[in-house]
Design a protein around this motif. Sequence first.
Motif, PDB file in Angstrom:
ATOM      1  N   CYS A   1       0.829  -1.209   0.000  1.00  0.00           N
ATOM      2  CA  CYS A   1       0.000   0.000   0.000  1.00  0.00           C
ATOM      3  C   CYS A   1       0.864   1.260   0.000  1.00  0.00           C
ATOM      4  CB  CYS A   1      -0.918   0.009   1.220  1.00  0.00           C
ATOM      5  SG  CYS A   1      -2.243  -1.214   1.193  1.00  0.00           S
ATOM      6  N   ALA A   2       1.854   1.294   0.880  1.00  0.00           N
ATOM      7  CA  ALA A   2       2.711   2.485   0.971  1.00  0.00           C
ATOM      8  C   ALA A   2       3.472   2.715  -0.326  1.00  0.00           C
ATOM      9  CB  ALA A   2       3.678   2.335   2.143  1.00  0.00           C
ATOM     10  N   GLU A   3       3.992   1.655  -0.923  1.00  0.00           N
ATOM     11  CA  GLU A   3       4.832   1.789  -2.122  1.00  0.00           C
ATOM     12  C   GLU A   3       4.042   2.079  -3.393  1.00  0.00           C
ATOM     13  OE1 GLU A   3       8.535  -1.191  -0.935  1.00  0.00           O
ATOM     14  OE2 GLU A   3       6.873  -1.942  -2.154  1.00  0.00           O
ATOM     15  N   THR A   4       2.745   1.817  -3.364  1.00  0.00           N
ATOM     16  CA  THR A   4       1.919   2.084  -4.539  1.00  0.00           C
ATOM     17  C   THR A   4       1.072   3.338  -4.382  1.00  0.00           C
ATOM     18  OG1 THR A   4       0.154   0.667  -3.668  1.00  0.00           O
ATOM     19  CG2 THR A   4       1.758  -0.370  -5.149  1.00  0.00           C
ATOM     20  N   LYS A   5       1.263   4.062  -3.286  1.00  0.00           N
ATOM     21  CA  LYS A   5       0.507   5.271  -2.988  1.00  0.00           C
ATOM     22  C   LYS A   5      -0.985   4.976  -2.833  1.00  0.00           C
ATOM     23  CE  LYS A   5       1.791   9.158  -4.863  1.00  0.00           C
ATOM     24  NZ  LYS A   5       2.146  10.217  -5.839  1.00  0.00           N
ATOM     25  N   TYR A   6      -1.279   3.787  -2.333  1.00  0.00           N
ATOM     26  CA  TYR A   6      -2.660   3.467  -1.974  1.00  0.00           C
ATOM     27  C   TYR A   6      -3.042   4.410  -0.843  1.00  0.00           C
ATOM     28  CZ  TYR A   6      -6.701   0.429  -1.034  1.00  0.00           C
ATOM     29  OH  TYR A   6      -7.967  -0.079  -0.865  1.00  0.00           O
ATOM     30  N   PRO A   7      -4.166   5.099  -0.941  1.00  0.00           N
ATOM     31  CA  PRO A   7      -4.461   6.198  -0.006  1.00  0.00           C
ATOM     32  C   PRO A   7      -4.522   5.762   1.456  1.00  0.00           C
ATOM     33  CG  PRO A   7      -5.936   6.253  -1.903  1.00  0.00           C
ATOM     34  CD  PRO A   7      -5.206   4.943  -1.979  1.00  0.00           C
ATOM     35  N   ASP A   8      -3.833   6.507   2.317  1.00  0.00           N
ATOM     36  CA  ASP A   8      -3.987   6.340   3.756  1.00  0.00           C
ATOM     37  C   ASP A   8      -5.419   6.683   4.155  1.00  0.00           C
ATOM     38  OD1 ASP A   8      -1.471   5.470   4.446  1.00  0.00           O
ATOM     39  OD2 ASP A   8      -0.741   7.404   5.150  1.00  0.00           O
ATOM     40  N   VAL A   9      -5.854   6.141   5.277  1.00  0.00           N
ATOM     41  CA  VAL A   9      -7.183   6.481   5.793  1.00  0.00           C
ATOM     42  C   VAL A   9      -7.055   7.623   6.791  1.00  0.00           C
ATOM     43  CG1 VAL A   9      -8.030   4.143   5.453  1.00  0.00           C
ATOM     44  CG2 VAL A   9      -7.045   4.784   7.657  1.00  0.00           C
TER      45      VAL A   9
ATOM     46  N   GLU B   1       7.068   0.849 -13.551  1.00  0.00           N
ATOM     47  CA  GLU B   1       6.981   1.823 -12.460  1.00  0.00           C
ATOM     48  C   GLU B   1       7.616   1.252 -11.212  1.00  0.00           C
ATOM     49  OE1 GLU B   1       3.334   4.484 -11.324  1.00  0.00           O
ATOM     50  OE2 GLU B   1       3.168   2.579 -10.259  1.00  0.00           O
ATOM     51  N   LYS B   2       8.602   1.943 -10.687  1.00  0.00           N
ATOM     52  CA  LYS B   2       9.258   1.479  -9.470  1.00  0.00           C
ATOM     53  C   LYS B   2       8.388   1.773  -8.249  1.00  0.00           C
ATOM     54  CE  LYS B   2      14.142   1.783 -10.799  1.00  0.00           C
ATOM     55  NZ  LYS B   2      13.920   1.975 -12.249  1.00  0.00           N
ATOM     56  N   PRO B   3       8.488   0.952  -7.211  1.00  0.00           N
ATOM     57  CA  PRO B   3       7.817   1.288  -5.947  1.00  0.00           C
ATOM     58  C   PRO B   3       8.308   2.630  -5.437  1.00  0.00           C
ATOM     59  CG  PRO B   3       8.669  -0.966  -5.925  1.00  0.00           C
ATOM     60  CD  PRO B   3       9.240  -0.319  -7.133  1.00  0.00           C
ATOM     61  N   VAL B   4       7.407   3.472  -4.976  1.00  0.00           N
ATOM     62  CA  VAL B   4       7.807   4.802  -4.524  1.00  0.00           C
ATOM     63  C   VAL B   4       8.498   4.714  -3.167  1.00  0.00           C
ATOM     64  CG1 VAL B   4       5.936   5.903  -5.780  1.00  0.00           C
ATOM     65  CG2 VAL B   4       5.609   5.306  -3.369  1.00  0.00           C
ATOM     66  N   THR B   5       9.171   5.789  -2.816  1.00  0.00           N
ATOM     67  CA  THR B   5       9.773   5.950  -1.495  1.00  0.00           C
ATOM     68  C   THR B   5       9.300   7.270  -0.911  1.00  0.00           C
ATOM     69  OG1 THR B   5      11.729   7.184  -2.227  1.00  0.00           O
ATOM     70  CG2 THR B   5      11.831   4.771  -2.372  1.00  0.00           C
TER      71      THR B   5
END
Length: 432
Positions: A85-93, A372-376
């Motif tokens: 979730c964090a690396e794909t920019k899946y939205p935080d709640v 697309e690389k996993p984000v940091t």
Amino acid sequence: MLKYYHGNEPGQTPGTLDNTWWEAGAMFMTLVQYWRVSGDSSHNAITTQGLQWQAGDDHDYLPANSTAYLGNDDQMFWGLAAMTCAETKYPDVSDGPSWLSLVQGVFNNQIPRWEMETCHGGLRWQIHSWLPGYDLKNTISNGGLFQIAARLARYTGDQKYADWATKIWDWMASSPLLDTKTWNVADTTSVTNDCTTNGNEQWTYNYGTLLSGAAYMYNFVSGSCFKTIRGKSHANTMSQTNGDPKWLDAVDGLLNASLRIFFPPMYNNGTVLSEVSCETIETCDRNQMCFKGFLSIWMAYTATLVPSTAERITPRLQGSAEAAARQCSGGEDGTECGVRWYEDKWDGKNSLETQMSSLSIFTANLMLQSDEKPVTSSTGGESKSDPDAGTGGKSRKTEPPRKITSGDRAGAWIVTLLVGVAWIAIMVWLVW
């Protein structure tokens, strides 16, 4: 796949599957990766609900209703789902823990269980001593924590995670679990003989978790490129390590071994992935039916993070996807997926696990296309960090014994006296 999931229905518990807890975490991990590369957000609501519901009171994926029977590997898969979730920019709640903090909670919860008293280190398979397998230290638990640490290192730039990843790797390489000369990855080793032998079953996900973790470490941006201010990482001048040869050797060694073992040459010239320990003899259990899906995704990560591997990985994942598509032709609607991708027709098997593995191989190919690389945290990652997450719960370690006071001694004397009097009274009554 989701026809097997009922956690979002009235009266059901979100984030749960029948007779398995860890697979739900793996399922959500797969759905998040699928969302990222496909743009299909139709399953995001149940994914978010499940991942948050099972987080536990201490935000470390040890929910009270499941903790008593969980292993370190079970918890780890939920941590990897949150990491995805964090690396794909899946939205935080807005009303729950961030995805990144949940991964940090799992890491912080497992590190105190690193056990030096037996085998000079390592995690046991099980968390609790009453569970079968407690005397084993296994690859997926240790390799999973290695992968989590490597991914946290790359995402946050915090050197402590990289140091732990290296420590876990070095311990595994010193144990019978990982042979860095032949690149054999065993399944288990036992504390009963001080980890001198192994259970050498060959499983795709054991190779995959180490391959992926090594790829992340190779791609890791040095912690010296970050400064930490109030728990947040900020990029200074960005300069990659250009790939530590240790990790490139690990990636190449593990990848070549994976291709040799799990892509047998008799299956379309070695381009179709197979769980070789159980598929041909038709003994794969529901857990084992998941494994090659994980390797698929982790190989796609590897191709992206270590570009020199792409020419070896891409044709294998493409060939496997084509084969899986032929297997996904069963049932009344022609969408049920079987186990043995190397067979041209549906093999008659179908389950959540076979559907998940097939979705994984299709998703892996979409990942290769997107490149697309996993984000940091320095390349667009938005999930909020909490380095102390998961440290407030009792699940980390047992409480130290409380000091005995004079009041305790007096209370114990009174209780002993009362018990003695009661015992005498009972004996008198029996004799009388």
